[in-house]
Motif scaffolding. Structure first.
Motif, PDB file in Angstrom:
ATOM      1  N   VAL A   1      18.306   3.118  -1.262  1.00  0.00           N
ATOM      2  CA  VAL A   1      17.852   1.886  -0.627  1.00  0.00           C
ATOM      3  C   VAL A   1      17.578   0.844  -1.704  1.00  0.00           C
ATOM      4  CG1 VAL A   1      16.187   0.848   0.963  1.00  0.00           C
ATOM      5  CG2 VAL A   1      16.696   3.294   1.113  1.00  0.00           C
ATOM      6  N   ARG A   2      18.109  -0.372  -1.510  1.00  0.00           N
ATOM      7  CA  ARG A   2      17.798  -1.491  -2.392  1.00  0.00           C
ATOM      8  C   ARG A   2      17.226  -2.623  -1.544  1.00  0.00           C
ATOM      9  NH1 ARG A   2      22.824   0.157  -4.927  1.00  0.00           N
ATOM     10  NH2 ARG A   2      22.452   0.887  -7.056  1.00  0.00           N
ATOM     11  N   ILE A   3      16.139  -3.209  -2.048  1.00  0.00           N
ATOM     12  CA  ILE A   3      15.450  -4.271  -1.330  1.00  0.00           C
ATOM     13  C   ILE A   3      15.131  -5.388  -2.314  1.00  0.00           C
ATOM     14  CG2 ILE A   3      13.478  -4.880   0.130  1.00  0.00           C
ATOM     15  CD1 ILE A   3      13.090  -1.830   0.589  1.00  0.00           C
ATOM     16  N   ASN A   4      15.476  -6.608  -1.959  1.00  0.00           N
ATOM     17  CA  ASN A   4      15.104  -7.744  -2.793  1.00  0.00           C
ATOM     18  C   ASN A   4      13.798  -8.342  -2.274  1.00  0.00           C
ATOM     19  OD1 ASN A   4      15.471  -9.538  -4.916  1.00  0.00           O
ATOM     20  ND2 ASN A   4      16.484 -11.056  -3.615  1.00  0.00           N
ATOM     21  N   SER A   5      12.898  -8.667  -3.187  1.00  0.00           N
ATOM     22  CA  SER A   5      11.618  -9.256  -2.806  1.00  0.00           C
ATOM     23  C   SER A   5      11.357 -10.480  -3.669  1.00  0.00           C
ATOM     24  CB  SER A   5      10.487  -8.238  -2.997  1.00  0.00           C
ATOM     25  OG  SER A   5      10.128  -8.151  -4.366  1.00  0.00           O
ATOM     26  N   ASN A   6      10.228 -11.153  -3.418  1.00  0.00           N
ATOM     27  CA  ASN A   6       9.921 -12.310  -4.261  1.00  0.00           C
ATOM     28  C   ASN A   6       9.335 -11.908  -5.603  1.00  0.00           C
ATOM     29  OD1 ASN A   6       7.338 -11.565  -3.528  1.00  0.00           O
ATOM     30  ND2 ASN A   6       6.736 -13.581  -2.738  1.00  0.00           N
ATOM     31  N   GLN A   7       9.351 -10.601  -5.902  1.00  0.00           N
ATOM     32  CA  GLN A   7       8.943 -10.108  -7.214  1.00  0.00           C
ATOM     33  C   GLN A   7      10.093  -9.424  -7.956  1.00  0.00           C
ATOM     34  OE1 GLN A   7       5.912 -10.663  -8.642  1.00  0.00           O
ATOM     35  NE2 GLN A   7       5.517 -11.907  -6.827  1.00  0.00           N
TER      36      GLN A   7
ATOM     37  N   GLU B   1       0.818  -1.210   0.000  1.00  0.00           N
ATOM     38  CA  GLU B   1       0.000   0.000   0.000  1.00  0.00           C
ATOM     39  C   GLU B   1       0.855   1.263   0.000  1.00  0.00           C
ATOM     40  OE1 GLU B   1      -2.781  -0.118   3.188  1.00  0.00           O
ATOM     41  OE2 GLU B   1      -3.829  -1.887   2.434  1.00  0.00           O
ATOM     42  N   SER B   2       2.150   1.117   0.379  1.00  0.00           N
ATOM     43  CA  SER B   2       3.079   2.249   0.359  1.00  0.00           C
ATOM     44  C   SER B   2       3.850   2.328  -0.946  1.00  0.00           C
ATOM     45  CB  SER B   2       4.074   2.134   1.522  1.00  0.00           C
ATOM     46  OG  SER B   2       3.443   1.826   2.741  1.00  0.00           O
ATOM     47  N   GLY B   3       3.638   1.357  -1.841  1.00  0.00           N
ATOM     48  CA  GLY B   3       4.320   1.373  -3.127  1.00  0.00           C
ATOM     49  C   GLY B   3       5.296   0.244  -3.356  1.00  0.00           C
ATOM     50  N   LEU B   4       5.503  -0.646  -2.366  1.00  0.00           N
ATOM     51  CA  LEU B   4       6.375  -1.793  -2.574  1.00  0.00           C
ATOM     52  C   LEU B   4       5.720  -2.754  -3.564  1.00  0.00           C
ATOM     53  CD1 LEU B   4       7.499  -2.628   1.092  1.00  0.00           C
ATOM     54  CD2 LEU B   4       8.673  -1.182  -0.579  1.00  0.00           C
ATOM     55  N   ASN B   5       6.548  -3.529  -4.281  1.00  0.00           N
ATOM     56  CA  ASN B   5       5.982  -4.491  -5.233  1.00  0.00           C
ATOM     57  C   ASN B   5       5.578  -5.794  -4.551  1.00  0.00           C
ATOM     58  OD1 ASN B   5       8.465  -5.648  -4.687  1.00  0.00           O
ATOM     59  ND2 ASN B   5       9.038  -5.950  -6.830  1.00  0.00           N
ATOM     60  N   SER B   6       5.969  -5.947  -3.283  1.00  0.00           N
ATOM     61  CA  SER B   6       5.637  -7.158  -2.543  1.00  0.00           C
ATOM     62  C   SER B   6       5.850  -6.890  -1.057  1.00  0.00           C
ATOM     63  CB  SER B   6       6.532  -8.323  -2.992  1.00  0.00           C
ATOM     64  OG  SER B   6       6.332  -9.458  -2.172  1.00  0.00           O
ATOM     65  N   ASP B   7       5.132  -7.621  -0.219  1.00  0.00           N
ATOM     66  CA  ASP B   7       5.365  -7.569   1.222  1.00  0.00           C
ATOM     67  C   ASP B   7       6.313  -8.667   1.675  1.00  0.00           C
ATOM     68  OD1 ASP B   7       3.702  -5.381   1.607  1.00  0.00           O
ATOM     69  OD2 ASP B   7       1.919  -6.627   1.900  1.00  0.00           O
ATOM     70  N   TYR B   8       6.751  -9.506   0.713  1.00  0.00           N
ATOM     71  CA  TYR B   8       7.659 -10.610   1.026  1.00  0.00           C
ATOM     72  C   TYR B   8       9.072 -10.181   0.631  1.00  0.00           C
ATOM     73  CZ  TYR B   8       3.406 -13.281   1.674  1.00  0.00           C
ATOM     74  OH  TYR B   8       2.192 -13.729   2.128  1.00  0.00           O
ATOM     75  N   LEU B   9       9.821  -9.727   1.616  1.00  0.00           N
ATOM     76  CA  LEU B   9      11.102  -9.072   1.357  1.00  0.00           C
ATOM     77  C   LEU B   9      12.271  -9.873   1.911  1.00  0.00           C
ATOM     78  CD1 LEU B   9      10.003  -5.450   2.379  1.00  0.00           C
ATOM     79  CD2 LEU B   9       9.826  -6.542   0.130  1.00  0.00           C
ATOM     80  N   GLY B  10      13.456  -9.587   1.373  1.00  0.00           N
ATOM     81  CA  GLY B  10      14.665 -10.256   1.833  1.00  0.00           C
ATOM     82  C   GLY B  10      15.795  -9.268   2.066  1.00  0.00           C
ATOM     83  N   TRP B  11      16.818  -9.344   1.195  1.00  0.00           N
ATOM     84  CA  TRP B  11      18.032  -8.525   1.327  1.00  0.00           C
ATOM     85  C   TRP B  11      17.695  -7.043   1.369  1.00  0.00           C
ATOM     86  CZ3 TRP B  11      20.669  -5.681  -2.802  1.00  0.00           C
ATOM     87  CH2 TRP B  11      21.973  -5.274  -2.474  1.00  0.00           C
ATOM     88  N   LEU B  12      18.426  -6.317   2.221  1.00  0.00           N
ATOM     89  CA  LEU B  12      18.263  -4.872   2.372  1.00  0.00           C
ATOM     90  C   LEU B  12      19.641  -4.233   2.369  1.00  0.00           C
ATOM     91  CD1 LEU B  12      16.606  -2.293   3.202  1.00  0.00           C
ATOM     92  CD2 LEU B  12      16.898  -3.058   5.576  1.00  0.00           C
ATOM     93  N   ASN B  13      19.813  -3.184   1.554  1.00  0.00           N
ATOM     94  CA  ASN B  13      21.126  -2.556   1.424  1.00  0.00           C
ATOM     95  C   ASN B  13      20.979  -1.041   1.317  1.00  0.00           C
ATOM     96  OD1 ASN B  13      23.222  -1.396  -0.788  1.00  0.00           O
ATOM     97  ND2 ASN B  13      24.227  -2.898   0.518  1.00  0.00           N
TER      98      ASN B  13
END
Length: 280
Positions: free
Chosen positions: A225-231, A202-214
């Motif tokens: 900010v870089r975030i890896n997700s299941n999308q 709802e804030s603009g992320l492509n997924s709520d299932y997230l992993g790596w954060l840098n």
């Protein structure tokens, strides 16, 4: 194709790759225009073991967590230490240069010679998500995020309570000093000055299932900010992510579902991520 279970940042141009069912590798790449190389890690004085975490290279050496305890990596060789008593879930180097390891029921300091130093109360099972923070380190488990101050002997202090169904993935201290946590199913949390903010689809992320954060910087020195997700991989300026008017976080590339919270960003610009379809 390497099916990587963990990708661990080892240095500016190197990362440890832990494949599924195989010995770990060291990946190195100094220039984006030249292909990287992989070398299998050798074991000295012990049988082969998987690895789950490492500290940054210092004078050519790194401390590594594993089911066999704390190991020492020099060059491309892992060897046991005198603090290798049993399974160690994670290892972290604090801003003050101390090295701490996590095992069931306690945290213990790893001294420069590989022996065990001080011990502090921990959790059981042992936390596997640790990150350096001023005065010590933070860790995340089911139920919350906690801070350990290594200068004393007090128990860990909770800084964020999480519901029992929230699964923490990656924990970092941001460039603005706040604490950031990715989760598998509940998006991204920011803890700053005692306030908690949650980012979701709802804030603009492509997924709520997230992993790596840098956290890094763009060419103009602005926090990125870089975030890896299941999308796929997301990339956004920190100021834009914090802007309440932002409704779409740009997707840098699409990838198959990320495998856990690990990853590495090398100085040459290469990003290494484990996914369900192999190393990306």
């Amino acid at each position: 194709l390497v099916y990587a279970r963990h990708v661990l940042q080892l240095g500016d141009d190197a990362a440890i790759i832990q494949p599924a069912g195989a010995p770990p590798l060291v990946y190195t790449q100094e220039q984006a225009t030249r292909a990287g190389s992989m070398e299998e890690i050798q074991f000295d004085g012990m049988g082969a073991s998987v690895v789950s975490g490492c500290t940054p290279l210092r004078s050519g050496a790194s401390w590594v967590s594993s089911p066999a305890g704390v190991l020492r990596l020099e060059g491309r060789t892992l060897s046991p230490t005198s603090s290798a008593r049993g399974p160690v879930a994670a290892v972290v180097e604090t801003a003050e240069g101390e090295v701490w390891a996590s095992e069931a029921g306690r945290f213990f300091e790893v001294l420069p010679d590989g022996s065990e130093g001080r011990s502090l109360p921990g959790f059981d099972p042992a936390p596997s998500i640790l990150t350096a923070a001023p005065g010590g380190f933070l860790f995340a488990v089911a139920g919350g995020v906690y801070q350990v101050r290594t200068s004393g002997d007090a128990a860990a202090e909770q800084v964020l309570a999480l519901g029992p169904a929230v699964e923490p993935r990656a924990l970092r201290v941001g460039p603005e000093g706040g604490t950031w946590l990715t989760t598998y199913g509940d998006g991204l949390f920011q803890i700053s000055a005692g306030e908690v903010r949650q980012f979701t689809t709802e804030s603009g992320l492509n997924s709520d299932y997230l992993g790596w954060l840098n956290f890094s910087t763009d060419r103009n020195g602005r926090p990125l900010v870089r975030i890896n997700s299941n999308q796929g991989l997301l990339s956004i300026l920190l100021e834009d992510l914090l802007d309440p008017d932002t409704r779409n976080v740009p997707q840098l590339l699409f990838s198959h579902e990320s495998e856990g919270p690990s990853g590495a960003l090398l100085d040459c610009g290469t990003i290494l991520l484990p996914t369900l379809n192999g190393l990306l």
